[in-house]
Write an enzyme that holds these catalytic residues in place. Structure first.
Site, short mmCIF file in Angstrom:
data_model
loop_
_atom_site.label_atom_id
_atom_site.label_comp_id
_atom_site.label_asym_id
_atom_site.label_seq_id
_atom_site.Cartn_x
_atom_site.Cartn_y
_atom_site.Cartn_z
N HIS A 217 -19.11 -22.25 43.34
CA HIS A 217 -18.83 -20.60 43.47
C HIS A 217 -20.06 -20.19 43.71
O HIS A 217 -20.41 -18.95 43.56
CB HIS A 217 -18.22 -20.36 42.11
CG HIS A 217 -17.14 -20.59 41.88
ND1 HIS A 217 -16.73 -21.65 40.65
CD2 HIS A 217 -15.92 -20.54 42.48
CE1 HIS A 217 -15.37 -21.69 40.48
NE2 HIS A 217 -14.94 -21.38 41.91
N SER A 440 -10.24 -8.36 28.76
CA SER A 440 -9.61 -7.65 27.86
C SER A 440 -7.93 -7.65 28.46
O SER A 440 -7.01 -7.45 27.65
CB SER A 440 -9.99 -6.40 27.22
OG SER A 440 -9.88 -5.44 28.31
N ARG A 535 -19.70 -10.12 28.55
CA ARG A 535 -20.69 -9.91 29.34
C ARG A 535 -22.06 -9.30 28.53
O ARG A 535 -23.22 -9.30 28.91
CB ARG A 535 -20.24 -8.44 30.22
CG ARG A 535 -19.53 -8.99 31.43
CD ARG A 535 -19.25 -7.63 32.19
NE ARG A 535 -18.68 -8.01 33.62
CZ ARG A 535 -17.41 -7.84 33.53
NH1 ARG A 535 -16.64 -7.28 32.73
NH2 ARG A 535 -16.83 -8.22 34.87
N GLY A 550 -14.32 -4.26 21.79
CA GLY A 550 -12.96 -4.94 21.84
C GLY A 550 -12.44 -5.03 20.49
O GLY A 550 -11.17 -4.90 20.20
#
Length: 567
Positions: A217, A440, A535, A550
């Site tokens: 990637h 999320s 993150r 969250g």
């Protein structure tokens, strides 16, 4: 550079459309990717393999008899969304169950996992196989925690051949994992790859050097060495993949020398000449090697070596015929190849199953509660965004609002169409995941889907079912997200909530209210934790002093749920 494209944003979709136009007798384009033109034979397991675009011929080029039944195609180097995976799997399934195969990357694990939750909620038997062959990405003792690179080819080839030979979903899954555990790969890069429309490569290797252990990637290598000769490179690669003894210790091996996009075939043949000699010197017999481009990384200059140990069972399927746009193995593929396809699933065409009056009443109440959650999250959006901006990217509040609005709208549409409790929540979960995006969004979508799968379209929802469903929903979040208490994520609040619920008595409202108090205390305590996942983990100490958004949003939602069910 990437020379030819129209709009860089539509490059993946344009490439898929062109691939299907080039193979109209073999492939059919559906929402999210491609499937075989003919339907999967009735009762045969469907092998659905996928990942980000930019890796052709992986994965869409492997769809055909003797190999895969479908392939969801994400954006460049990005996992396909759960919605894309679900759509392709729905079109590939024909009653035999589905195996979802992909390289072991966090985004793929999450989004394929969310799709699996929705498919299972609809009664489809789904198995997940995450290929983990890259020796540079983890320790020997944690083989299944490594990332997947060109090992995808032999692992999925063997699973597809086994299915064509008559394997059921249990046996095909067993063989796929057996192949994965017998496979090791190592890659090198001489220069990085360039995204369509980008001015420069994602990374560069210093002139005269070679990066070892790069990913597919655009990840740079873990080490650099002076640029070797072909013979020296062959020794580096062979030594790297043979330094471990896989679970299946055998002297017969399948070998793939894989080009990543720029190194040409004659160069690879020069390297393979030495690879073959070194493997023979090690006492290994090479069985039907593959040299060429199989799992690329756009225009990356580099290559990788994959070695899979073979026993009689794996060798049989490695040698079996296959007929796909990009991988053709000699001989005629035997067995049922399927009949002309009838219906094609497209999003928005989900049938509303029949539901009892009692379940429809529960569905109406569920829809009302989702509306209350929407009002709550719209009120909390600025504060959740503020918390997320301190040690993240500031979009948590916005993402939660986008998700709940989509979920509430989908639930309302389904309820108005006569859906029961199960269907209302499954469709709400799919909409949350599709519209919110991000981690999320995927996790909340999976949670709603998991709750729905516990309910029925024929019966009223009971207090006992609600508690069981919420416990299972948190378990789905843990399983898919991979976080643990102490990582400073939603799980820090969700696990205490689950643990309190699991031993609770009384009504559902009382049990949820008590468990929500535990979740609230745990969410507030995340202010003292350094982030280890998500993150925020890259900001280290900066996250200390602010609770995880969250965890806070989770605690607020379950608190509201307890209040609603106690009213």
């Amino acid at each position: 550079m990437t020379y030819l494209f129209d709009d860089p944003k539509t490059f993946p979709a344009d490439a898929v459309e062109g691939l299907v136009a080039a193979h109209p007798e073999e492939l059919l384009q559906v929402h999210g990717g491609v499937v075989r033109k003919d339907a999967t034979p009735t009762g045969q397991p469907a092998l659905v393999v996928g990942g980000g675009s930019g890796h052709y011929p992986a994965f869409a080029g492997w769809v055909g008899p003797g190999f895969a039944h479908g392939a969801p195609c994400g954006n460049i180097f990005s996992s396909p969304s759960a919605d894309q995976v679900y759509s392709v799997a729905r079109n590939a399934d024909n009653g035999g169950g589905v195996i979802l195969g992909f390289g072991h990357y966090a985004g793929d694990v999450l989004h394929f996992g969310v799709a699996a939750e929705k498919l299972r909620a609809e009664g489809i038997d789904v198995r997940i196989v995450a290929v983990s062959d890259d020796v540079a990405s983890g320790d020997e003792g944690d083989h299944r925690d490594r990332r997947g690179i060109a090992g995808d080819l032999p692992v999925f080839k063997i699973a597809g051949a086994a299915i064509q030979a008559g394997a059921d979903v249990d046996d095909a899954e067993r063989l796929a994992w057996k192949a994965n555990d017998a496979t090791r790969s190592l890659g090198v890069a001489f220069d990085g790859c360039t995204l369509p429309g980008a001015d420069d490569a994602l990374f560069h290797v210093p002139e005269g050097q070679m990066a070892i252990g790069m990913g597919i990637h655009g990840e740079p290598g873990i080490d650099e060495k002076p640029m070797p000769s072909a013979a020296e490179l062959a020794k580096i690669l062979v030594d790297g993949v043979l330094k471990e003894t896989p679970e299946l210790d055998s002297t017969r091996v399948a070998v793939v020398l894989n080009g990543l996009g720029t190194v040409k075939y004659e160069e690879m043949f020069v390297v393979f000449k030495h690879v073959a000699e070194l493997l023979a010197d090690a006492g290994l017999t090479v069985v039907r090697p593959e040299v060429g481009e199989h799992v690329t990384s756009l225009d990356m200059a580099g290559l990788s070596l994959t070695v899979m140990r073979l026993d009689e069972e794996l060798e049989q399927h490695w040698l079996a015929p296959a007929d796909t746009p990009a991988f053709r193995r000699g001989g005629t593929v035997q067995g049922d190849l399927g009949q002309e396809r009838g219906e094609v699933y497209a999003p928005g065409e989900d049938r509303i199953p029949d539901a009892s009056e009692q379940s429809r009443a529960s569905a109406a109440r569920i829809t009302e509660i989702l509306g209350e959650v929407q009002s709550l999250l719209e009120e909390l959006e600025p504060e959740l965004g503020r918390m997320d901006a301190i040690a993240g990217d500031g979009d948590h509040g916005q993402g939660m609002v986008l998700g709940i609005r989509a979920a509430h709208a989908a639930a309302r549409r389904a309820a108005e169409a006569g859906a029961g409790a199960r269907t209302v929540l499954v469709q709400a979960g799919a909409s949350w995941s599709a519209e919110a995006g991000g981690t999320s969004g995927a996790l909340w979508g999976a949670a709603l889907t998991s709750v729905g799968s516990t309910f029925s379209d024929q019966e009223k929802v009971t207090d006992e079912q609600i508690v069981t469903a919420l416990v299972q929903a948190v378990e789905a979040i843990e399983r898919l997200g991979g976080a643990k208490p102490g990582d400073k994520t939603m799980v820090c609040a969700a696990v205490p909530f689950r643990e309190s619920l699991a031993g609770a008595g009384g009504t559902a409202g009382e049990a949820i209210t008590a468990a929500a108090d535990k979740a609230t205390a745990a969410a507030e305590a995340t202010a003292d934790i350094v982030a280890h996942k998500g993150r925020a983990r890259t900001h280290g100490e900066k996250s200390v002093g602010t609770p995880d958004p969250g965890a806070i949003s989770f605690s607020k939602i379950v608190t509201l749920l307890g209040q609603q069910l106690s009213a």
